[in-house]
Write a protein that holds these residues in place. Structure first.
Motif, PDB file in Angstrom:
ATOM      1  N   GLY A 180      34.878  34.089  37.207  1.00 34.62           N
ATOM      2  CA  GLY A 180      35.297  33.270  38.089  1.00 34.62           C
ATOM      3  C   GLY A 180      36.643  33.550  38.387  1.00 34.62           C
ATOM      4  O   GLY A 180      37.401  33.343  37.371  1.00 34.62           O
ATOM      5  N   GLY A 181      36.934  33.725  39.611  1.00 35.08           N
ATOM      6  CA  GLY A 181      38.323  33.632  39.896  1.00 35.08           C
ATOM      7  C   GLY A 181      38.995  35.196  39.895  1.00 35.08           C
ATOM      8  O   GLY A 181      40.331  35.471  40.517  1.00 35.08           O
ATOM      9  N   ILE A 182      38.271  36.549  39.559  1.00 34.55           N
ATOM     10  CA  ILE A 182      38.816  37.648  39.500  1.00 34.55           C
ATOM     11  C   ILE A 182      38.450  38.283  40.872  1.00 34.55           C
ATOM     12  O   ILE A 182      37.622  38.111  41.595  1.00 34.55           O
ATOM     13  N   SER A 183      39.707  38.879  41.312  1.00 37.46           N
ATOM     14  CA  SER A 183      39.626  39.599  42.790  1.00 37.46           C
ATOM     15  C   SER A 183      39.038  40.911  42.550  1.00 37.46           C
ATOM     16  O   SER A 183      39.013  41.415  41.466  1.00 37.46           O
ATOM     17  N   GLN A 184      38.487  41.410  43.596  1.00 41.73           N
ATOM     18  CA  GLN A 184      37.897  42.635  43.658  1.00 41.73           C
ATOM     19  C   GLN A 184      39.020  43.553  43.072  1.00 41.73           C
ATOM     20  O   GLN A 184      38.447  44.799  42.269  1.00 41.73           O
ATOM     21  N   LYS A 185      40.021  43.809  43.661  1.00 45.71           N
ATOM     22  CA  LYS A 185      41.047  44.682  43.114  1.00 45.71           C
ATOM     23  C   LYS A 185      41.315  44.590  41.377  1.00 45.71           C
ATOM     24  O   LYS A 185      41.181  45.696  40.929  1.00 45.71           O
ATOM     25  N   MET A 186      41.271  43.335  41.101  1.00 43.80           N
ATOM     26  CA  MET A 186      41.408  43.283  39.390  1.00 43.80           C
ATOM     27  C   MET A 186      40.395  43.663  38.792  1.00 43.80           C
ATOM     28  O   MET A 186      40.524  44.372  37.785  1.00 43.80           O
ATOM     29  N   LEU A 187      39.316  43.147  39.397  1.00 37.81           N
ATOM     30  CA  LEU A 187      38.007  43.700  38.547  1.00 37.81           C
ATOM     31  C   LEU A 187      38.117  45.313  38.431  1.00 37.81           C
ATOM     32  O   LEU A 187      37.695  45.972  37.506  1.00 37.81           O
ATOM     33  N   THR A 188      38.120  45.963  39.666  1.00 36.03           N
ATOM     34  CA  THR A 188      38.015  47.437  39.554  1.00 36.03           C
ATOM     35  C   THR A 188      39.133  48.015  38.758  1.00 36.03           C
ATOM     36  O   THR A 188      38.716  48.978  38.118  1.00 36.03           O
ATOM     37  N   GLN A 189      40.270  47.325  38.815  1.00 35.26           N
ATOM     38  CA  GLN A 189      41.285  47.940  37.896  1.00 35.26           C
ATOM     39  C   GLN A 189      41.041  47.723  36.650  1.00 35.26           C
ATOM     40  O   GLN A 189      41.348  48.654  35.677  1.00 35.26           O
ATOM     41  N   THR A 190      40.605  46.758  36.258  1.00 31.82           N
ATOM     42  CA  THR A 190      40.369  46.233  34.787  1.00 31.82           C
ATOM     43  C   THR A 190      39.087  46.999  34.147  1.00 31.82           C
ATOM     44  O   THR A 190      39.350  47.908  32.972  1.00 31.82           O
ATOM     45  N   GLY A 206      43.964  42.455  25.369  1.00 36.04           N
ATOM     46  CA  GLY A 206      44.375  41.208  25.103  1.00 36.04           C
ATOM     47  C   GLY A 206      44.519  40.294  26.572  1.00 36.04           C
ATOM     48  O   GLY A 206      44.709  39.026  26.725  1.00 36.04           O
ATOM     49  N   SER A 207      44.219  40.921  27.912  1.00 32.45           N
ATOM     50  CA  SER A 207      44.482  40.236  29.075  1.00 32.45           C
ATOM     51  C   SER A 207      43.276  39.446  29.189  1.00 32.45           C
ATOM     52  O   SER A 207      42.113  39.525  28.726  1.00 32.45           O
ATOM     53  N   LYS A 208      43.473  38.363  30.029  1.00 34.96           N
ATOM     54  CA  LYS A 208      42.384  37.465  30.137  1.00 34.96           C
ATOM     55  C   LYS A 208      41.135  38.073  30.754  1.00 34.96           C
ATOM     56  O   LYS A 208      40.118  37.737  30.571  1.00 34.96           O
ATOM     57  N   TRP A 209      41.287  38.988  31.826  1.00 33.85           N
ATOM     58  CA  TRP A 209      40.191  39.509  32.644  1.00 33.85           C
ATOM     59  C   TRP A 209      39.361  40.500  31.610  1.00 33.85           C
ATOM     60  O   TRP A 209      38.123  40.492  31.754  1.00 33.85           O
ATOM     61  N   SER A 210      40.035  41.315  30.768  1.00 29.18           N
ATOM     62  CA  SER A 210      39.331  42.190  29.848  1.00 29.18           C
ATOM     63  C   SER A 210      38.629  41.441  28.793  1.00 29.18           C
ATOM     64  O   SER A 210      37.353  41.497  28.516  1.00 29.18           O
ATOM     65  N   MET A 211      38.999  40.001  28.368  1.00 27.92           N
ATOM     66  CA  MET A 211      38.560  39.452  27.537  1.00 27.92           C
ATOM     67  C   MET A 211      37.195  38.820  28.054  1.00 27.92           C
ATOM     68  O   MET A 211      36.045  38.882  27.291  1.00 27.92           O
ATOM     69  N   LEU A 212      37.407  38.224  29.136  1.00 25.65           N
ATOM     70  CA  LEU A 212      36.072  37.584  30.080  1.00 25.65           C
ATOM     71  C   LEU A 212      34.970  38.760  30.193  1.00 25.65           C
ATOM     72  O   LEU A 212      33.769  38.480  30.001  1.00 25.65           O
ATOM     73  N   LEU A 213      35.634  39.851  30.776  1.00 28.70           N
ATOM     74  CA  LEU A 213      34.566  41.246  30.887  1.00 28.70           C
ATOM     75  C   LEU A 213      33.901  41.452  29.915  1.00 28.70           C
ATOM     76  O   LEU A 213      32.519  41.864  29.713  1.00 28.70           O
ATOM     77  N   LEU A 214      34.641  41.590  28.588  1.00 24.76           N
ATOM     78  CA  LEU A 214      33.928  41.816  27.217  1.00 24.76           C
ATOM     79  C   LEU A 214      32.812  40.801  26.850  1.00 24.76           C
ATOM     80  O   LEU A 214      31.922  41.339  26.513  1.00 24.76           O
ATOM     81  N   GLY A 218      37.412  54.094  26.708  1.00 28.52           N
ATOM     82  CA  GLY A 218      36.345  54.254  25.978  1.00 28.52           C
ATOM     83  C   GLY A 218      35.707  53.015  25.593  1.00 28.52           C
ATOM     84  O   GLY A 218      34.879  52.999  24.765  1.00 28.52           O
ATOM     85  N   ILE A 219      36.140  51.885  26.312  1.00 23.42           N
ATOM     86  CA  ILE A 219      35.579  50.535  25.934  1.00 23.42           C
ATOM     87  C   ILE A 219      34.315  50.202  26.765  1.00 23.42           C
ATOM     88  O   ILE A 219      33.278  49.562  26.346  1.00 23.42           O
ATOM     89  N   VAL A 220      34.377  50.692  28.103  1.00 24.09           N
ATOM     90  CA  VAL A 220      33.198  50.387  28.952  1.00 24.09           C
ATOM     91  C   VAL A 220      32.732  51.607  29.389  1.00 24.09           C
ATOM     92  O   VAL A 220      33.367  52.767  29.675  1.00 24.09           O
ATOM     93  N   HIS A 221      31.442  51.675  29.843  1.00 23.25           N
ATOM     94  CA  HIS A 221      30.724  52.879  30.360  1.00 23.25           C
ATOM     95  C   HIS A 221      30.245  52.508  31.652  1.00 23.25           C
ATOM     96  O   HIS A 221      29.657  51.400  32.064  1.00 23.25           O
ATOM     97  N   ARG A 222      30.591  53.364  32.636  1.00 27.86           N
ATOM     98  CA  ARG A 222      29.891  53.257  34.056  1.00 27.86           C
ATOM     99  C   ARG A 222      28.950  54.029  34.605  1.00 27.86           C
ATOM    100  O   ARG A 222      29.029  55.236  34.255  1.00 27.86           O
ATOM    101  N   LYS A 223      27.756  53.679  34.944  1.00 24.48           N
ATOM    102  CA  LYS A 223      26.658  54.276  35.318  1.00 24.48           C
ATOM    103  C   LYS A 223      26.554  54.182  36.890  1.00 24.48           C
ATOM    104  O   LYS A 223      26.349  52.991  37.236  1.00 24.48           O
ATOM    105  N   ASP A 224      26.662  55.135  37.732  1.00 22.34           N
ATOM    106  CA  ASP A 224      26.476  55.108  38.755  1.00 22.34           C
ATOM    107  C   ASP A 224      25.138  55.836  39.320  1.00 22.34           C
ATOM    108  O   ASP A 224      24.666  57.150  38.818  1.00 22.34           O
ATOM    109  N   TYR A 225      24.274  54.951  39.908  1.00 26.58           N
ATOM    110  CA  TYR A 225      22.931  55.438  40.243  1.00 26.58           C
ATOM    111  C   TYR A 225      22.567  56.463  41.374  1.00 26.58           C
ATOM    112  O   TYR A 225      21.686  56.790  41.592  1.00 26.58           O
ATOM    113  N   GLY A 226      24.059  56.655  41.975  1.00 23.29           N
ATOM    114  CA  GLY A 226      23.988  57.520  43.172  1.00 23.29           C
ATOM    115  C   GLY A 226      22.894  57.034  44.318  1.00 23.29           C
ATOM    116  O   GLY A 226      22.489  58.032  44.991  1.00 23.29           O
ATOM    117  N   GLU A 227      22.716  55.847  44.627  1.00 23.26           N
ATOM    118  CA  GLU A 227      22.004  55.216  45.536  1.00 23.26           C
ATOM    119  C   GLU A 227      22.618  54.682  46.680  1.00 23.26           C
ATOM    120  O   GLU A 227      23.878  54.528  46.402  1.00 23.26           O
TER     121      GLU A 227
END
Length: 123
Positions: free
Chosen positions: A49-59, A23-31, A67-76
């Motif tokens: 717009g307006g999200i800090s890097q720290k809040m983006l990473t944390q969210t 229900g957080s603002k940032w989660s809803m926007l990212l979704l 289990g809502i988001v999948h992170r894919k690291d390309y190792g580059e």
């Protein structure tokens, strides 16, 4: 082991933490952004717009943890990381998109009502 039922009305139930996350603002926007398909983290930051890097990473970490988001690291080098919705995330994003549409269609009316209320409260 017996399955525990979620009770978001019980202050000691961990389901309240999940409710706070989704229900957080940032989660809803990212979704909403991720509902259009995979996005790199820098682009997510620009589009939410307006999200800090720290809040983006944390969210993103919390959404991934649940289990809502999948992170894919390309190792580059330089690092390239992309985020997408899981099946669970896509089902949640559908609900959030409904809220997004509701906000867009009711924004003007609610803003007018709030301004009228504020004007009346100051007299």
């Amino acid at each position: 082991m017996a399955k525990k039922n979620a009770n978001p009305f019980n202050a000691s139930c961990p389901s309240q933490d999940i409710l706070a996350l989704i229900g957080s603002k940032w989660s809803m926007l990212l979704l909403c952004i991720l509902g259009d398909g995979p996005v790199r983290s820098g682009e997510l930051g620009r589009r939410a717009g307006g999200i800090s890097q720290k809040m983006l990473t944390q969210t993103l970490r919390e959404l991934e943890r649940h289990g809502i988001v999948h992170r894919k690291d390309y190792g580059e080098v330089p690092p390239r990381v992309e985020y997408s919705l899981t099946t669970l995330g896509r089902s949640l994003a559908q609900l959030v998109r409904g809220i997004e549409a509701w906000v867009e269609s009711n924004y003007s009316r609610m803003t007018r009502v709030a301004q009228s209320y504020d004007a009346g409260a100051s007299t």
